[in-house]
Write an enzyme that holds these catalytic residues in place. Structure first.
Site, mmCIF file in Angstrom:
data_model
loop_
_atom_site.group_PDB
_atom_site.id
_atom_site.type_symbol
_atom_site.label_atom_id
_atom_site.label_comp_id
_atom_site.label_asym_id
_atom_site.label_seq_id
_atom_site.Cartn_x
_atom_site.Cartn_y
_atom_site.Cartn_z
ATOM 1 N N LYS A 40 0.827 -1.197 0.000
ATOM 2 C CA LYS A 40 0.000 0.000 0.000
ATOM 3 C C LYS A 40 0.867 1.254 0.000
ATOM 4 C CE LYS A 40 -3.715 -0.629 2.415
ATOM 5 N NZ LYS A 40 -4.374 -0.866 3.714
ATOM 6 N N ARG A 109 -2.920 3.007 8.616
ATOM 7 C CA ARG A 109 -3.266 1.881 7.744
ATOM 8 C C ARG A 109 -2.146 0.861 7.717
ATOM 9 N NH1 ARG A 109 -4.564 4.926 2.172
ATOM 10 N NH2 ARG A 109 -5.767 3.025 1.772
ATOM 11 N N GLY A 118 -5.864 -11.485 9.062
ATOM 12 C CA GLY A 118 -5.294 -11.449 10.410
ATOM 13 C C GLY A 118 -4.560 -10.159 10.678
ATOM 14 N N MET A 120 -4.115 -6.096 11.058
ATOM 15 C CA MET A 120 -5.025 -5.111 11.622
ATOM 16 C C MET A 120 -5.713 -4.280 10.551
ATOM 17 S SD MET A 120 -4.475 -1.997 14.201
ATOM 18 C CE MET A 120 -4.630 -0.848 12.851
ATOM 19 N N ARG A 358 -3.511 -0.965 -6.654
ATOM 20 C CA ARG A 358 -2.610 -2.117 -6.764
ATOM 21 C C ARG A 358 -2.992 -2.876 -8.015
ATOM 22 N NH1 ARG A 358 -5.598 -5.035 -1.729
ATOM 23 N NH2 ARG A 358 -7.606 -4.869 -2.730
ATOM 24 N N HIS A 474 -9.883 -32.111 5.340
ATOM 25 C CA HIS A 474 -9.672 -33.464 4.818
ATOM 26 C C HIS A 474 -10.271 -33.613 3.426
ATOM 27 C CE1 HIS A 474 -10.781 -37.763 4.357
ATOM 28 N NE2 HIS A 474 -9.574 -37.945 4.858
ATOM 29 N N ARG A 599 3.410 -47.402 -18.591
ATOM 30 C CA ARG A 599 3.376 -48.442 -17.551
ATOM 31 C C ARG A 599 2.906 -49.737 -18.180
ATOM 32 N NH1 ARG A 599 0.900 -43.759 -15.322
ATOM 33 N NH2 ARG A 599 1.852 -43.060 -13.362
ATOM 34 N N ARG A 655 8.379 -48.603 -19.222
ATOM 35 C CA ARG A 655 8.854 -49.109 -17.942
ATOM 36 C C ARG A 655 8.487 -50.581 -17.804
ATOM 37 N NH1 ARG A 655 6.412 -46.646 -12.539
ATOM 38 N NH2 ARG A 655 4.658 -47.975 -13.107
ATOM 39 N N GLU A 787 14.217 -43.457 -8.052
ATOM 40 C CA GLU A 787 13.063 -43.270 -7.165
ATOM 41 C C GLU A 787 13.318 -43.811 -5.773
ATOM 42 O OE1 GLU A 787 9.687 -45.317 -8.864
ATOM 43 O OE2 GLU A 787 10.952 -46.900 -9.653
ATOM 44 N N SER A 806 15.133 -41.317 -15.192
ATOM 45 C CA SER A 806 13.852 -40.637 -15.080
ATOM 46 C C SER A 806 13.500 -40.635 -13.598
ATOM 47 C CB SER A 806 12.791 -41.375 -15.888
ATOM 48 O OG SER A 806 11.550 -40.730 -15.721
ATOM 49 N N GLY A 808 11.421 -40.765 -10.576
ATOM 50 C CA GLY A 808 10.057 -41.155 -10.196
ATOM 51 C C GLY A 808 9.746 -40.453 -8.892
ATOM 52 N N THR A 809 9.262 -39.227 -9.008
ATOM 53 C CA THR A 809 9.186 -38.397 -7.798
ATOM 54 C C THR A 809 8.067 -38.816 -6.850
ATOM 55 O OG1 THR A 809 7.986 -36.796 -9.119
ATOM 56 C CG2 THR A 809 10.315 -36.366 -8.730
ATOM 57 N N ASN A 810 7.100 -39.623 -7.331
ATOM 58 C CA ASN A 810 6.087 -40.108 -6.383
ATOM 59 C C ASN A 810 6.736 -41.058 -5.384
ATOM 60 O OD1 ASN A 810 4.308 -38.719 -7.951
ATOM 61 N ND2 ASN A 810 3.411 -40.527 -8.922
ATOM 62 N N ASP A 811 7.408 -42.099 -5.907
ATOM 63 C CA ASP A 811 8.064 -43.038 -5.003
ATOM 64 C C ASP A 811 9.205 -42.376 -4.249
ATOM 65 O OD1 ASP A 811 7.005 -45.666 -4.771
ATOM 66 O OD2 ASP A 811 7.353 -45.920 -6.915
ATOM 67 N N CYS A 874 9.078 -38.358 -14.257
ATOM 68 C CA CYS A 874 7.800 -38.924 -14.685
ATOM 69 C C CYS A 874 6.827 -39.096 -13.533
ATOM 70 C CB CYS A 874 8.002 -40.228 -15.436
ATOM 71 S SG CYS A 874 8.727 -41.527 -14.438
ATOM 72 N N TYR A 894 13.552 -33.108 -19.780
ATOM 73 C CA TYR A 894 12.111 -33.127 -20.037
ATOM 74 C C TYR A 894 11.335 -33.436 -18.762
ATOM 75 C CZ TYR A 894 12.272 -38.245 -19.905
ATOM 76 O OH TYR A 894 12.428 -39.533 -19.500
HETATM 77 P P1 ADP Z 1 -7.730 -2.095 3.376
HETATM 78 O O1 ADP Z 1 -6.380 -2.623 3.187
HETATM 79 O O2 ADP Z 1 -8.591 -2.923 4.247
HETATM 80 O O3 ADP Z 1 -8.377 -1.685 2.096
HETATM 81 P P2 ADP Z 1 -7.251 0.685 3.771
HETATM 82 O O4 ADP Z 1 -6.081 1.181 4.506
HETATM 83 O O5 ADP Z 1 -7.170 0.771 2.303
HETATM 84 O O6 ADP Z 1 -7.569 -0.779 4.250
HETATM 85 O O7 ADP Z 1 -8.470 1.521 4.317
HETATM 86 C C1 ADP Z 1 -9.787 1.090 4.493
HETATM 87 C C2 ADP Z 1 -10.740 2.117 3.924
HETATM 88 O O8 ADP Z 1 -10.515 3.368 4.465
HETATM 89 C C3 ADP Z 1 -10.589 2.247 2.437
HETATM 90 O O9 ADP Z 1 -11.864 2.333 1.865
HETATM 91 C C4 ADP Z 1 -9.862 3.536 2.260
HETATM 92 O O10 ADP Z 1 -10.202 4.144 1.065
HETATM 93 C C5 ADP Z 1 -10.312 4.334 3.463
HETATM 94 N N1 ADP Z 1 -9.278 5.275 3.880
HETATM 95 C C6 ADP Z 1 -8.048 4.960 4.300
HETATM 96 N N2 ADP Z 1 -7.329 6.064 4.555
HETATM 97 C C7 ADP Z 1 -8.141 7.108 4.313
HETATM 98 C C8 ADP Z 1 -7.975 8.529 4.374
HETATM 99 N N3 ADP Z 1 -6.815 9.084 4.730
HETATM 100 N N4 ADP Z 1 -9.011 9.304 4.049
HETATM 101 C C9 ADP Z 1 -10.191 8.743 3.674
HETATM 102 N N5 ADP Z 1 -10.408 7.436 3.597
HETATM 103 C C10 ADP Z 1 -9.390 6.612 3.904
HETATM 104 MG MG MG Z 2 7.636 -45.772 -8.834
HETATM 105 MG MG MG Z 3 -7.825 -0.573 0.873
#
Ligand code: ADP
Ligand code: MG
Ligand code: MG
Length: 922
Positions: A40, A109, A118, A120, A358, A474, A599, A655, A787, A806, A808-811, A874, A894
């Protein structure tokens, strides 16, 4: 997907500076500094330097995060550096953070190199407090008098986001309070809450924070900011983030950056708003206007679905100036990044601001189309286009799909765990699945989740549907291993295996025997039978796509051009694993340059042959054995003639017999019952009795490590000789008939050069005899599979007797790890994947550090002994994208894989070649 992630991780080097600098203004960075500034931050800097309207701000580097995580404290210099950047920002904006009269607000951000579950969430409106909320209102009111509502709305958002993500208060508590306020007002729209309502909510929110953290919501703006920054740092090591990194093999030492960005406000009234957009359609790849916009809203409101968004195209009628500006910017971005971009933007009182961009995610079809379109626009060359698509995407395009025009009702949308389209009758236990499929029914096995006891049912079913579990459950792991369609985690469905039925979210009941359709490429589940349409890409490879039938809008054309380019670029040749003429013919159409593994055991099956094979196994004297071999010989020869014809002019590696003999004998239980019944009738069958004895004698504790491979050839006199004779005579016959047969003989499961030498002598004798008898001089290469670890370790010696290897990466994987695939995939792989011990099964993608190291060793030692040693692979790894790259780098000649995977292997071999070329010149 993650193979790409890993490749980039390895390639990019972190800049090392003597004088370490922990904070970069947006004007200082660029898009190539993702390691240091996160994705970002790097892209915000890039946009800033392109002159696009990005709210000013700065980025705290991943290096600072690393120090914080290593030592438990910020680097000493950080505080002063942040203060200096904050001062500069305040200067530039003409406002001070948290100033009571005219506060500067910022967002904090998170931003790692790869976005990661996960991590923030972003906190907006940092800097607001009891002291400054009035100032913000006054400033905003200057324009249209709506300042109070706006300021209190911003403040309640801050406490809510801060409370949840920084202070760890249960988010629902805020949501519920907000909901209650709306209800009290008799509305479901947050816009109906006025300043007074929001002010009351702020008080309530502050109470929630106090009650659940034992402290007051921090009023000092700098403290708010620092706490938020630390929370982002800490989130790098949250359990979810760590697990995700282990599974995707993202190195933990990357760490995250933090972006501090001055706020712009989309919640300032009807002339403000916030939106997301793509520079072209991420589903199809076609050009056009794609995105959503929400008036008078902030941040995540667009995706959170709190109100109905409008289509981006409608913005034109609302605010033409901003819309036009946005279109121009999107074009600039696409030309600059030379790729599809996704963006986040906000309009504050008619002024457009860019908040993120991005390179955007896309479907497989879009990836191929976009790559080729960009070539045609002159933005990228074909090498780059090839780099932008991958084998996993191509594989997706090769599965049959459900007819998109289907009227069938979609009842659930689960996780796309193993691609394909499957239709069948719902069954709810393994036993029924097996029973019904034996009587010719197509069934879908539906379970809450599967376990090893379900294995037989999974094998029998067309597809598997579960209501629980994710991509490493699973069901998902085993289905992928078997190449079977699977949708898992369809949580809308209530599965009741006792009553043999499931219930959909809207109360429909599907009983055992009802038809359902599941799409393992999208995760969708339908009631009834959805028509399946063949993949146009497969039809193209098969040569059955009729002219002008590329209704997929240039998809086949795009695949065609990129495949052609991959073929030009690749060094690795691609062969097929095939043992009959049909497979060989298909493989050729898919671009196979020979057969890498035929085979021969399949030639020992079938009713008439089985009897002869039994006689061979039962024979206790030369005469009986020779008779059995003499009967089998012409049958095998016939098979080879057809195969050599299908692969005329191309190498065919045959083989010799590999599997343990018990596989050719009747099942022990069945046979015992037959014998017992015959005895009870006082009518014993001599042959059955002898068979039963043989079955007992051949019984092994670990057949995988027992009498098989070259060991069979050494203990059953004449067996390998017969097979070689069949190969040689078939080749001679083809040659005399004007063909160009190119057989190679391959010995399985060799552990030491002595084994190979003995077989070699026998083969040479037979070849000389056939040459003398037919008058055809044949050049048939003799080689071995590598293998077993011992074979790999002594490859230098083995190469003295082998003209090719050749792998035989499975075995080899089984013997290096000491586990057997059939046993472990169903029993403990799920646990291993969940614990992150491997990110992917070593049977899917080659284990570079272990198995791969042995391959590299064998390549080196083998070529030392015999510089022109031919090297191939193979195992099923031969068609796995990531593994193909490894084999390219290891210097093999190959890869050989099942016919369906050949296009994938060709494409990846091409990509591997341009990637190594790229990194050599770097
Ligand atoms: P994420 O990675 O979850 O998209 P962002 O950092 O891009 O998190 O921000 C979440 C939301 O907050 C986005 O919609 C972004 O456009 C908005 N946002 C982030 N920074 C600002 C800012 N400085 N002013 C206005 N909106 C913001
Ligand atoms: Mg074999
Ligand atoms: Mg964003």
């Amino acid at each position: 997907m993650f193979s790409d992630v890993r490749a980039t991780v390895r390639q990019e080097n972190r800049p090392v500076s003597a004088e370490q600098k922990f904070v970069y203004d947006f004007t200082e960075g660029n898009k190539d500094l993702k390691d240091l500034l996160g994705g970002k931050g790097a892209n915000l800097a890039e946009m800033t330097n392109l002159g696009l309207p990005v709210p000013p701000g700065f980025t705290i580097t991943t290096e600072a995060c690393k120090v914080y995580l290593d030592t438990g404290a910020e680097p000493a210099a950080l505080r002063a550096e942040v203060s200096a950047h904050l001062d500069a920002l305040e200067q530039q904006m003409g406002r001070r953070l948290g100033d009571a009269a005219d506060p500067l607000l910022v967002s904090v951000r998170s931003g790692a190199k790869f976005s990661m579950p996960g991590m923030m969430d972003t906190v907006l409106n940092i800097g607001l407090s009891d002291a400054s909320v009035g100032g913000l209102a006054a400033q905003a009111a200057a324009a249209d008098g709506s300042g109070d509502r706006f300021a209190w709305d911003s403040y309640r958002r801050l406490i809510q986001m801060f409370g949840k993500t920084v202070l760890g208060v249960e988010g629902d508590l805020f949501e519920e309070a907000l909901e209650r306020a709306k209800q009290a007002k008799g509305t479901s729209d947050d816009l109906d809450l006025d300043a007074a309502d929001l002010k009351a909510i702020v008080e309530e929110f502050k109470g929630i924070v106090r009650d659940h953290t034992g402290r007051d919501f921090p009023q000092d703006p700098r403290e708010q900011m620092d706490l938020a920054v630390h929370a982002v740092f800490d989130s790098w090591n949250s359990d979810r983030a760590k697990l995700y990194r282990r599974q995707e093999r993202i190195p933990g030492e990357l760490a995250t950056a933090v972006n501090i960005c001055s706020m712009v406000f989309g919640n300032l009234g009807a002339d403000s708003g916030t939106g997301v957009a793509f520079t072209r359609d991420p589903a199809s790849g076609h050009a056009g206007v794609y995105g959503d916009y929400l008036q008078n809203a902030q941040g995540e409101d667009v995706v959170a679905g709190i109100r109905n968004t409008m289509q981006l195209a409608e913005l034109e009628g609302l605010d033409k100036t901003s819309y036009d500006r946005l279109m121009t910017i999107m074009e600039t971005l696409e030309n600059h990044y030379r790729d599809l971009c996704d963006i986040e933007f906000t309009i504050e009182r008619g002024k457009l601001w860019m908040l993120q961009t991005r390179v955007g995610k896309r479907t497989a079809a879009a990836a191929f189309r976009i790559a080729v379109q960009l070539v045609d626009q002159g933005l990228i060359d074909l090498d780059e286009a090839l780099h932008r698509v991958n084998g996993a995407q191509l594989a997706q395009l090769m599965f049959p799909r459900f007819d998109e025009a289907t009227k069938a009702e979609r009842v659930a949308w689960g996780i796309a765990a193993s691609p394909g389209a499957a239709v069948g009758k719902a069954v709810f236990d393994s036993y029924t699945a097996v029973k019904w499929s034996r009587s010719g029914e197509q069934v879908i096995l539906v379970r809450r989740e599967t376990n090893p006891d379900d294995l037989d049912g999974m094998i029998a079913a067309e597809g598997i549907l579960t209501s629980r579990g994710g991509k490493t459950s699973h069901a998902a792991v085993v289905a992928r291993g078997m190449g079977k369609t699977c949708v898992c985690g369809a949580e809308e469905l209530e599965v009741d295996t006792k009553k043999r039925r499931f219930t959909t979210a809207d109360g429909k009941v599907v009983e055992e025997g009802d038809l359902i359709s599941i799409d393992g490429s999208t995760g969708k589940v339908y009631l009834g039978e959805v028509p399946v349409v063949p993949s146009p890409v497969v039809e193209y490879f098969e040569g059955t796509l009729h002219a002008g039938a590329d209704e997929q809008g240039g998809l086949v054309q795009a695949v065609h051009r990129l495949m052609a380019h991959a073929d030009i670029r690749r060094r690795l040749r691609v062969r097929a694993n095939a043992d009959n003429a049909d497979d060989a013919n298909r493989a050729r159409r898919f671009g196979a340059q020979g057969i890498g593994l035929c085979r021969t055991e399949h030639m020992f099956l079938g009713e008439e042959r089985r009897r002869e094979v039994e006689q061979l196994i039962l024979a206790d004297n030369d005469k009986d054995r020779d008779t059995a071999l003499a009967t089998l010989m012409p049958l095998q020869k016939g098979d080879f003639v057809e195969l050599f014809q299908a692969m005329d002019g191309l190498p065919v590696t045959v083989r010799l017999l590999d599997p343990p003999l018990h596989e050719f004998l009747p099942d022990i239980t069945e046979l015992s019952v037959r014998v017992a019944l015959a005895e009870a009738r006082k009518d014993p069958n001599e042959n059955d009795l002898r068979l039963l004895q043989a079955v007992h004698k051949l019984h092994e504790q670990n057949p995988m490590l027992g009498l098989r491979g070259v060991r069979l050839g050494l203990v059953i006199p004449g067996l390998f000789g017969m097979q070689v004779r069949a190969i040689a005579e078939a080749a001679a016959e083809r040659r005399l008939g004007g063909g160009d047969p190119r057989p190679e003989v391959m010995i399985p499961l060799v552990g030491t050069v002595q084994e190979l030498e003995i077989v070699r002598d026998e083969c040479e004798l037979v070849l000389a005899e056939v040459a003398a008898a037919t008058g055809v001089k044949l050049d048939i290469k003799l080689g071995t599979m590598i293998e077993l670890p011992r074979a790999a370790l002594t490859a230098g010696q083995i190469a003295e007797a082998a003209e090719f290897f050749s792998f035989g990466t499975n075995d080899l994987t089984q013997t290096v790890w000491g586990f057997s695939r059939d046993d472990v995939e169903a029993s403990f792989f799920t646990a291993y994947l969940e614990k992150g011990i491997f990110g992917v099964s070593p049977f899917e993608t080659i284990d570079r550090d272990g198995v791969g190291a042995l391959v590299e060793h064998a390549v080196r030692e083998g070529r030392k002994t015999r510089p022109d040693l031919k090297l191939g692979v193979c195992g099923e790894h031969g068609g796995d994208p990531d593994s193909v790259h490894f084999f390219h780098r290891a210097g093999l000649d190959y890869v050989s894989c099942s016919p369906f995977r050949i296009p994938v292997a060709r494409l990846e071999a091409g990509r591997a070649a341009i990637e190594t070329a790229g990194s050599d010149s770097r």
